[in-house]
Design a protein around this motif. Structure first.
Motif, PDB file in Angstrom:
ATOM      1  N   ILE A 196       0.844  -1.194   0.000  1.00 44.11           N
ATOM      2  CA  ILE A 196       0.000   0.000   0.000  1.00 44.11           C
ATOM      3  C   ILE A 196       0.881   1.247   0.000  1.00 44.11           C
ATOM      4  O   ILE A 196       0.638   2.208  -0.746  1.00 44.11           O
ATOM      5  CB  ILE A 196      -0.954  -0.012   1.216  1.00 44.11           C
ATOM      6  N   PHE A 197       1.923   1.217   0.806  1.00 42.56           N
ATOM      7  CA  PHE A 197       2.857   2.345   0.888  1.00 42.56           C
ATOM      8  C   PHE A 197       3.611   2.525  -0.440  1.00 42.56           C
ATOM      9  O   PHE A 197       3.677   3.627  -0.983  1.00 42.56           O
ATOM     10  CB  PHE A 197       3.839   2.105   2.036  1.00 42.56           C
ATOM     11  N   CYS A 198       4.160   1.441  -0.966  1.00 43.45           N
ATOM     12  CA  CYS A 198       4.928   1.533  -2.216  1.00 43.45           C
ATOM     13  C   CYS A 198       4.060   2.023  -3.366  1.00 43.45           C
ATOM     14  O   CYS A 198       4.482   2.876  -4.165  1.00 43.45           O
ATOM     15  CB  CYS A 198       5.519   0.173  -2.569  1.00 43.45           C
ATOM     16  N   GLY A 199       2.848   1.488  -3.466  1.00 40.30           N
ATOM     17  CA  GLY A 199       1.964   1.901  -4.534  1.00 40.30           C
ATOM     18  C   GLY A 199       1.641   3.380  -4.457  1.00 40.30           C
ATOM     19  O   GLY A 199       1.619   4.078  -5.486  1.00 40.30           O
ATOM     20  N   ALA A 200       1.411   3.885  -3.245  1.00 39.06           N
ATOM     21  CA  ALA A 200       1.085   5.304  -3.081  1.00 39.06           C
ATOM     22  C   ALA A 200       2.259   6.194  -3.470  1.00 39.06           C
ATOM     23  O   ALA A 200       2.079   7.227  -4.124  1.00 39.06           O
ATOM     24  CB  ALA A 200       0.664   5.576  -1.643  1.00 39.06           C
ATOM     25  N   ILE A 201       3.468   5.804  -3.089  1.00 34.39           N
ATOM     26  CA  ILE A 201       4.644   6.606  -3.441  1.00 34.39           C
ATOM     27  C   ILE A 201       4.847   6.610  -4.950  1.00 34.39           C
ATOM     28  O   ILE A 201       5.110   7.648  -5.566  1.00 34.39           O
ATOM     29  CB  ILE A 201       5.896   6.064  -2.728  1.00 34.39           C
ATOM     30  N   LEU A 202       4.713   5.461  -5.583  1.00 35.53           N
ATOM     31  CA  LEU A 202       4.943   5.372  -7.023  1.00 35.53           C
ATOM     32  C   LEU A 202       3.853   6.082  -7.828  1.00 35.53           C
ATOM     33  O   LEU A 202       4.102   6.526  -8.945  1.00 35.53           O
ATOM     34  CB  LEU A 202       5.053   3.913  -7.442  1.00 35.53           C
ATOM     35  N   ARG A 203       2.650   6.207  -7.288  1.00 37.67           N
ATOM     36  CA  ARG A 203       1.595   6.926  -8.011  1.00 37.67           C
ATOM     37  C   ARG A 203       1.903   8.416  -8.134  1.00 37.67           C
ATOM     38  O   ARG A 203       1.408   9.087  -9.045  1.00 37.67           O
ATOM     39  CB  ARG A 203       0.245   6.743  -7.310  1.00 37.67           C
ATOM     40  N   GLU A 243       0.604   0.084  -9.677  1.00 37.00           N
ATOM     41  CA  GLU A 243      -0.491  -0.884  -9.643  1.00 37.00           C
ATOM     42  C   GLU A 243       0.024  -2.292  -9.377  1.00 37.00           C
ATOM     43  O   GLU A 243      -0.581  -3.072  -8.633  1.00 37.00           O
ATOM     44  CB  GLU A 243      -1.247  -0.830 -10.972  1.00 37.00           C
ATOM     45  N   PHE A 244       1.150  -2.626  -9.990  1.00 35.70           N
ATOM     46  CA  PHE A 244       1.750  -3.944  -9.809  1.00 35.70           C
ATOM     47  C   PHE A 244       2.034  -4.234  -8.336  1.00 35.70           C
ATOM     48  O   PHE A 244       1.807  -5.341  -7.847  1.00 35.70           O
ATOM     49  CB  PHE A 244       3.049  -4.037 -10.620  1.00 35.70           C
TER      50      PHE A 244
END
Length: 454
Positions: A138-145, A425-426
């Motif tokens: 959840i954290f990684c996805g938010a940063i990458l978005r 997303e991945f």
């Protein structure tokens, strides 16, 4: 673990803490998230560890874990860039993903699991975990978005690893470094990286992913090297004993055992050595243009026997692929139940959308006799001619203009923001799949078969 802790209590938490109504201001929302997760963890501690829970207790645990994830998602939807700026001193510090997550655990309590929580979780096999890696995702996805934070994280992961920097002087002097699962050696103008996970058909493990990033760094930093070469070493499997094999993809036994890390493996391979082969090593971060900021070199893949799963994914970032007669490629995502890395993003560029769907959704295997094989491979040779074919490819790709032109091709084929958005997303989708019931059942069946079970 003590007997009392294992015994736990049969009592069920009376409710699930409601997701806080965040204000949009970082400091009060940080405190609200920490209070919410603290209460969630207190209630989770009333339950037995997952292997010992009753169905009712597991249902209660899932409600609590889901509530915590909803709170983290809501917090990050408001504050992902603010969190990243604080952790990186407004993007003046380049933290690799493991360092970034560790810093987040320290500075934003409850946002991601702590090292202690992950260590406790990792005592269990995959099916017996609570899935705390989902919180990391959840954290990684938010940063990458975030275009700002995500690009900065990608750049941080393109920097040389500390281990590679420590080994660089030895490699430059000796032209050879032996790692636990990889051999990297300079031969003429080529840096040869050989997979040596012989016990598992050169399948990908946490250790192999880390060793490959070190090896790729060394090849890219070595001034005497013009071209990188990937090839599998000889393996121990009875069917292929004494033969080279390129790669069997992710080690599903390790996945069953809970030994495939979200941070170091699932994200580390995509943000780490594979992206470095494709985009280059970030060596001069202050330079104006991307071409001046990175060290890029062309890469050759020599495929013996097969390239399955992650092995086939590697071929999609290489500049020349040579396969022995009778070799085959496959992305058995449907069979395994997981997402084939960036294969969904890259495969259709080579094969077209229809064939990509046949491979990814239908499990189609493409062999040297299939016409589509030539869309993925530049040359098919007899096994005895592989070394000569590789040498010819190295000579051709060592031409001075190759690196510049591959850089320009990459700009067109896969813009950085397209890559970043896919990875965002991945991160979330892949970790969810790795904890899904169908994947857990499949890897358990494979595990039982490998042990002679029914």
């Amino acid at each position: 673990m003590s007997a009392s802790a294992m015994a736990g209590t049969a009592a069920l938490p009376l409710g699930t803490p409601p997701v806080p109504g965040f204000s949009g201001r970082l400091e009060p929302d940080r405190a609200a998230l920490a209070a919410h997760i603290t209460e969630t963890e207190r209630l989770l501690a009333l339950l037995r560890p997952r292997p010992l829970r009753t169905p009712a207790q597991q249902e209660a645990a899932e409600r609590l874990l889901g509530g915590g994830r909803a709170a983290r998602s809501a917090f990050l939807a408001l504050h992902a860039e603010g969190v990243y700026d604080e952790l990186t001193a407004r993007r003046t510090r380049h933290l690799r993903l493991p360092e970034l997550i560790r810093a987040a655990a320290d500075e934003f309590p409850g946002l991601v699991p702590t090292d202690a929580q992950m260590a406790a979780e990792n005592e269990y096999i995959q099916a017996e975990k609570d899935g705390r890696e989902i919180d990391q995702a959840i954290f990684c996805g938010a940063i990458l978005r975030s275009a700002t934070a995500g690009r900065h994280l990608i750049e941080a992961m393109l920097r040389p690893t500390p281990r590679a920097l420590e080994l660089l002087s030895d490699y430059r002097a000796e032209g050879r470094v032996e790692l636990s699962s990889v051999l990297v050696e300079r031969r003429g103008r080529a840096g040869h990286v050989t997979f040596r996970n012989a016990h598992c058909l050169n399948a990908e493990t946490n250790e192999l992913i880390g060793d490959l990033e070190t090896a790729v760094d060394l090849v890219l930093m070595d001034d005497a090297t013009a071209v990188g070469v990937l090839r599998g070493g000889e393996v121990d499997h009875p069917r292929y004993e004494g033969r080279r094999v390129f790669s069997a993809g992710i080690n599903l036994k390790d996945l069953r055992q809970g030994d495939i890390s979200f941070v170091d493996f699932l994200m580390g391979r995509e943000l780490g050595y594979i992206n470095k082969m494709y985009r280059g090593l970030l060596s001069s971060p202050e330079a104006a243009s991307w071409g001046e900021r990175v060290q890029q070199k062309p890469w050759v893949g020599a495929v013996d026997a097969f390239a399955i799963g992650g092995g086939m994914q590697l071929l999609l970032v290489l500049d020349r692929v040579i396969a022995e007669e009778g070799a085959y490629f496959s992305l058995p995502a449907a069979e395994e139940g997981i997402v084939p890395g960036l294969g969904n993003l890259r495969l259709s560029r080579f094969t077209g959308a229809r064939t990509a769907r046949q491979v990814i959704l239908g499990g189609r295997r493409i062999g040297t006799a299939d016409p589509e094989f030539r869309l993925l491979c530049d040359e098919v040779v007899a096994p005895c001619d592989m070394a000569d074919a590789v040498e010819r490819a190295v000579t051709e790709l060592a031409a001075p203009a190759v690196a510049a032109n591959r850089h320009m091709l990459g700009l067109v084929e896969e813009p950085l923001d397209l890559y970043r958005e896919y990875l965002a997303e991945f991160a979330v989708v892949q970790v969810a799949r790795s904890y899904s019931e169908d994947v857990l059942a499949k890897v358990e069946r494979r595990w039982q078969r490998s042990r002679g079970g029914s």
